[in-house]
Design an enzyme around this catalytic site. Structure first.
Site, short mmCIF file in Angstrom:
data_model
loop_
_atom_site.label_atom_id
_atom_site.label_comp_id
_atom_site.label_asym_id
_atom_site.label_seq_id
_atom_site.Cartn_x
_atom_site.Cartn_y
_atom_site.Cartn_z
N ASP A 1 2.12 -9.64 10.01
CA ASP A 1 1.75 -8.90 11.22
C ASP A 1 2.37 -7.50 11.13
O ASP A 1 3.59 -7.35 11.21
CB ASP A 1 2.28 -9.66 12.44
CG ASP A 1 1.87 -9.04 13.77
OD1 ASP A 1 1.42 -7.88 13.77
OD2 ASP A 1 2.01 -9.72 14.80
N HIS A 2 1.52 -6.48 10.99
CA HIS A 2 2.02 -5.13 10.77
C HIS A 2 2.59 -4.48 12.04
O HIS A 2 3.19 -3.41 11.98
CB HIS A 2 0.90 -4.24 10.20
CG HIS A 2 1.40 -3.19 9.25
ND1 HIS A 2 2.66 -2.66 9.31
CD2 HIS A 2 0.79 -2.57 8.21
CE1 HIS A 2 2.82 -1.76 8.36
NE2 HIS A 2 1.71 -1.69 7.66
N ARG A 3 2.43 -5.13 13.18
CA ARG A 3 3.04 -4.61 14.40
C ARG A 3 4.55 -4.80 14.38
O ARG A 3 5.29 -4.07 15.07
CB ARG A 3 2.46 -5.33 15.64
CG ARG A 3 0.98 -5.12 15.86
CD ARG A 3 0.47 -6.00 16.98
NE ARG A 3 0.66 -7.42 16.70
CZ ARG A 3 0.33 -8.40 17.53
NH1 ARG A 3 -0.21 -8.10 18.72
NH2 ARG A 3 0.52 -9.66 17.21
#
Length: 460
Positions: A432-434
């Protein structure tokens, strides 16, 4: 004030006392009425929206005691017994075996006394006749006639939609119920469970049924196709339209939900010579490669807690307090991720025993919710199929998933400039790049590589 209360004042306390006495004299005797209760489709997991009736363990008219198992329900992950919270009689079954009902909708009626059963049946009949949501699109013609064969004639019941599946796990739209050992035995003896008549409780297939069928000689006849005909996969009718099972529907929803998460992928090559040698050394003690990989991953996550974190609301993320490694397992008609909880704190021998137990429960659909929905990091391993690399889809509510390929002999250049041979495997992590960034994953994979290439800490 009298005007406001729409009544007259009571002139004195004595009048009040007389009124009270009069009231007591005219009170009618208390009448206790028997209760008719609805048995609802329970929510067996946080993602469950509907359930399928696998089997009723009690019949209409049976007397029930609090805590008795009444029905087996297929949720999106497992088959679970549903108990009654009250004493009484199972008066009317609204949703027959094979039927699907939304969570919270009535599936049966419970009468408190035997005399109330007709009243409960009438209530069930009126409840069933209420307008229902439009059913799914009609299946192929061979399937359309099936509900007529499956539905049992019940005087007060109204026909309910039946999901008919031609998946190997079902026969004629009805799930085959067998003990875990019977399923394993059938697989070893190459016996089709659908051809066996069970002698256990409620027609459940047990080991002796499989052994008797195998001894009868029908196995050989079933295994050899008729001359001139090509063998088709068991239970598959080419050209037919098959509705999703409950588990497949849940997987579908999760996969669509995962599209809303911005993900990225990082790959890494890890030399596995030392891990392979350790595995050969301790395999005889019951240790599995899955447990070794889970343990190595958990130890790496201890040093990189952000990889074990999760973002659920898009505004914040959580550093999870436990390292629970979920491992993807293919089951008959779906996919589930049993969880090795606190994998960093448990020795690899205990992890292996726990893993074998979880796999058996997963394949017999007996996992409890906490055994499959508490994962904080996921492993997906296709190496046993010879797959060298692949990408995995991030499960909703987690921060990362690692796809593990096969360990294969690879020609490599040594540090002194020579050519050598080493066993190597490819791992690809989807994150998850968040919450997780490229440098985070790279650092985590370096740590994982060091642990696997020098696995002395895995057996402590």
């Amino acid at each position: 004030m009298a005007h406001l209360l729409h009544t007259s004042f009571v002139p004195s306390s004595s009048s009040l006392r007389r009124a009270a006495v009069t009231h007591r004299k005219t009170t009618s005797p208390l009448v206790v009425r028997a209760k008719i209760r609805e048995i609802f489709m329970p929510a067996l997991s946080s993602t469950m929206t509907e359930g399928k009736i696998v089997s009723w363990t009690k019949s209409e008219g049976d007397k029930l005691s609090k805590g008795d198992s009444v029905v087996v329900v297929e949720s999106d992950k497992a088959d679970m017994d549903v108990e009654t919270f009250y004493d009484g009689y199972l008066a009317a079954i609204v949703v027959e075996e094979g039927g699907v009902a939304a969570v919270g909708s009535p599936i049966a009626f419970l009468a408190e006394t035997e005399d109330e059963i007709p009243q409960a049946k009438s209530k069930a009949s009126s409840s069933s006749s209420a307008p229902a949501p439009a059913p799914a699109p009609a299946p192929a013609p061979p399937v359309e006639s099936q509900p007529e064969k499956v539905a049992a004639p019940v005087a007060a019941a109204v026909p309910t939609p039946v999901v008919v599946s031609s998946h190997p796990a079902s026969e004629g739209g009805k799930r085959i119920v067998a003990s875990p050992y019977a399923k394993k035995l059938a697989k070893d003896l190459k016996v089709e469970l659908g051809r066996i008549v069970g002698t256990g409780p409620m027609g459940r297939i047990v080991a002796k049924d499989v052994e008797a069928f195998a001894a009868s000689g029908d196995v050989a006849a079933a295994a050899s196709p008729a001359p001139g005909k090509s063998a088709a996969p068991a239970g598959v009718e080419l050209g037919s339209v098959v509705p999703f099972t409950t588990m497949q529907s849940a997987v579908s929803r999760n996969m669509v939900e995962s599209l809303a998460v911005p993900t990225f992928r990082v790959g890494y090559t890890i030399t596995t010579d030392a891990l392979d040698a350790l595995y050969k050394k301790i395999k005889s003690k019951g240790v599995t490669m899955t447990a070794l990989l889970a343990k190595a991953t958990a130890l790496a996550l201890v040093k990189h807690p952000v990889i074990n974190s999760s973002c659920r609301d898009g505004n914040s993320f959580t550093y999870n307090s436990s390292i629970n490694v979920a491992v993807a397992v293919a089951t008959d008609g779906g996919l589930i991720t049993p969880v090795l909880q606190n994998a960093d704190k448990i020795d690899v021998y205990s992890l292996s025993r726990k893993w074998k137990e979880l796999v058996d429960k997963a394949r017999s659909k007996q996992l409890q919710p906490h055994e499959y929905n508490t994962g904080t990091f996921t492993l997906s391993n296709l190496g046993m199929f010879g797959v060298d690399r692949f990408d995995a889809i991030l499960p909703p509510g987690t921060g990362a998933i690692m796809a593990v390929g096969a360990s294969q002999p690879t020609v490599v250049a040594t540090k002194d400039g020579r050519i050598g041979m080493k066993n190597q495997m490819q791992v690809n992590v989807t994150a998850d790049h968040r919450v997780i960034y490229g440098a985070d994953l790279a650092s985590f994979l370096q740590t994982l590589s060091l642990i696997i290439e020098d696995p002395k800490d895995l057996t402590f």
